[in-house]
Structure formats: C-alpha cells, structure tokens
Design a protein around this motif. Sequence first.
Motif, mmCIF file in Angstrom:
data_model
loop_
_atom_site.group_PDB
_atom_site.id
_atom_site.type_symbol
_atom_site.label_atom_id
_atom_site.label_comp_id
_atom_site.label_asym_id
_atom_site.label_seq_id
_atom_site.Cartn_x
_atom_site.Cartn_y
_atom_site.Cartn_z
ATOM 1 N N ASN A 87 89.790 81.332 -44.335
ATOM 2 C CA ASN A 87 90.916 82.050 -43.732
ATOM 3 C C ASN A 87 92.271 81.422 -44.025
ATOM 4 O O ASN A 87 93.276 81.846 -43.472
ATOM 5 C CB ASN A 87 90.724 82.149 -42.214
ATOM 6 C CG ASN A 87 89.641 83.132 -41.845
ATOM 7 O OD1 ASN A 87 89.291 84.009 -42.627
ATOM 8 N ND2 ASN A 87 89.103 82.988 -40.649
ATOM 9 N N GLU A 89 95.764 80.538 -45.921
ATOM 10 C CA GLU A 89 96.689 81.301 -46.763
ATOM 11 C C GLU A 89 96.499 80.932 -48.228
ATOM 12 O O GLU A 89 96.389 81.797 -49.090
ATOM 13 C CB GLU A 89 98.128 81.034 -46.327
ATOM 14 C CG GLU A 89 99.131 81.870 -47.080
ATOM 15 C CD GLU A 89 100.542 81.658 -46.576
ATOM 16 O OE1 GLU A 89 101.462 81.827 -47.390
ATOM 17 O OE2 GLU A 89 100.721 81.322 -45.392
ATOM 18 N N ASN A 115 90.626 84.358 -49.831
ATOM 19 C CA ASN A 115 90.742 84.552 -48.389
ATOM 20 C C ASN A 115 90.506 86.036 -48.093
ATOM 21 O O ASN A 115 90.405 86.845 -49.022
ATOM 22 C CB ASN A 115 92.100 84.053 -47.872
ATOM 23 C CG ASN A 115 93.270 84.759 -48.515
ATOM 24 O OD1 ASN A 115 93.194 85.916 -48.924
ATOM 25 N ND2 ASN A 115 94.390 84.047 -48.617
ATOM 26 N N GLU A 117 92.397 88.307 -47.198
ATOM 27 C CA GLU A 117 93.464 89.176 -47.700
ATOM 28 C C GLU A 117 93.306 89.467 -49.187
ATOM 29 O O GLU A 117 94.037 90.280 -49.746
ATOM 30 C CB GLU A 117 94.839 88.547 -47.438
ATOM 31 C CG GLU A 117 95.243 88.551 -45.968
ATOM 32 C CD GLU A 117 94.464 87.531 -45.139
ATOM 33 O OE1 GLU A 117 94.203 86.414 -45.641
ATOM 34 O OE2 GLU A 117 94.108 87.857 -43.998
ATOM 35 N N ASP A 119 93.682 87.153 -51.669
ATOM 36 C CA ASP A 119 94.359 86.200 -52.541
ATOM 37 C C ASP A 119 93.293 85.412 -53.297
ATOM 38 O O ASP A 119 92.289 85.004 -52.698
ATOM 39 C CB ASP A 119 95.246 85.251 -51.730
ATOM 40 C CG ASP A 119 96.362 85.981 -51.001
ATOM 41 O OD1 ASP A 119 96.921 86.925 -51.589
ATOM 42 O OD2 ASP A 119 96.649 85.609 -49.856
#
Length: 140
Positions: A87, A89, A115, A117, A119
């Motif tokens: 998790n 960034e 992650n 998201e 990325d």
Amino acid sequence: MTNATDITDEQWQRLYEAALAAQKNAYAPYSKFPVGAAFLMDSGEVYAGCNVENASNGATVCAERTAIGNAVAHGERRPVALAVVTNLEAPAAPCGICRQVLAEFADDLPILMSNPEGDREFTTLDELLPHRFGPRDLPS
C-alpha cells in the motif's frame, strides 16, 4: 535468464491482479502492512501468497515466501517473474530474507513492485541482491 522484456504485458497484468487479490487476504494485525505476491512459473501457472503475521514476530511469514511455498507445494521449482503489491505510494521491494529465498529458486528474476493504485516499478533479483549466496556456491 528471463528479463522483464520477456514477460508480456498480459502476463504482468495477470501477476499484478493475483498479487492484489492475495494482498486483500493478508493477515497483518500488528504491522498494518498487507502485502500480496504472485509468481509466474516456467509452467505458465501463477501462484500467489500474502503475509501472515504472528504475535511472536519471528513466526511471521512474508507474502513472497508464502507464494513460493504455494508454488513448491504444487511441484513447481522455476519462477520466471514476481509481482509484489504493497500500500505504499512508492512500491516496496521484497525484504532481505525474501531476496535470499528467491535466490534459492532463480539465478535472476524480473520483479514488478506495485500498489493498489497501479503504480509500477520494475527491478530484478540481481539488482536487489548482487553477489548473493546460493545453491551454486555449495559443493556438489
């Protein structure tokens, strides 16, 4: 040696999705740091795992080691790629002990760190653990 360019976008996506799904099952009540990992093996099969923590910290098992154990339990021995989801960034790399375990099964290995998201960052086992000790260092 397989490198990141030998793995198709579809294979990377399949690994990412398997690692992301495994992350959702992580048992991380102490660190609150769920991790999912998934290996693509030379057979084409994908095996996933998540971290499983323990109140006795030394008994905790990382996602990468759970995933390779899952593959080995199914008779697999040759990973060709790994995806890890955390998790953070900036996606995180496997820890030191996981790097050593990876060295047991692969001379080098392309690794996707990601992650939820989406990325993505790519590395290799050679970059993470140069001059590693492995099976080739032991007398036959």
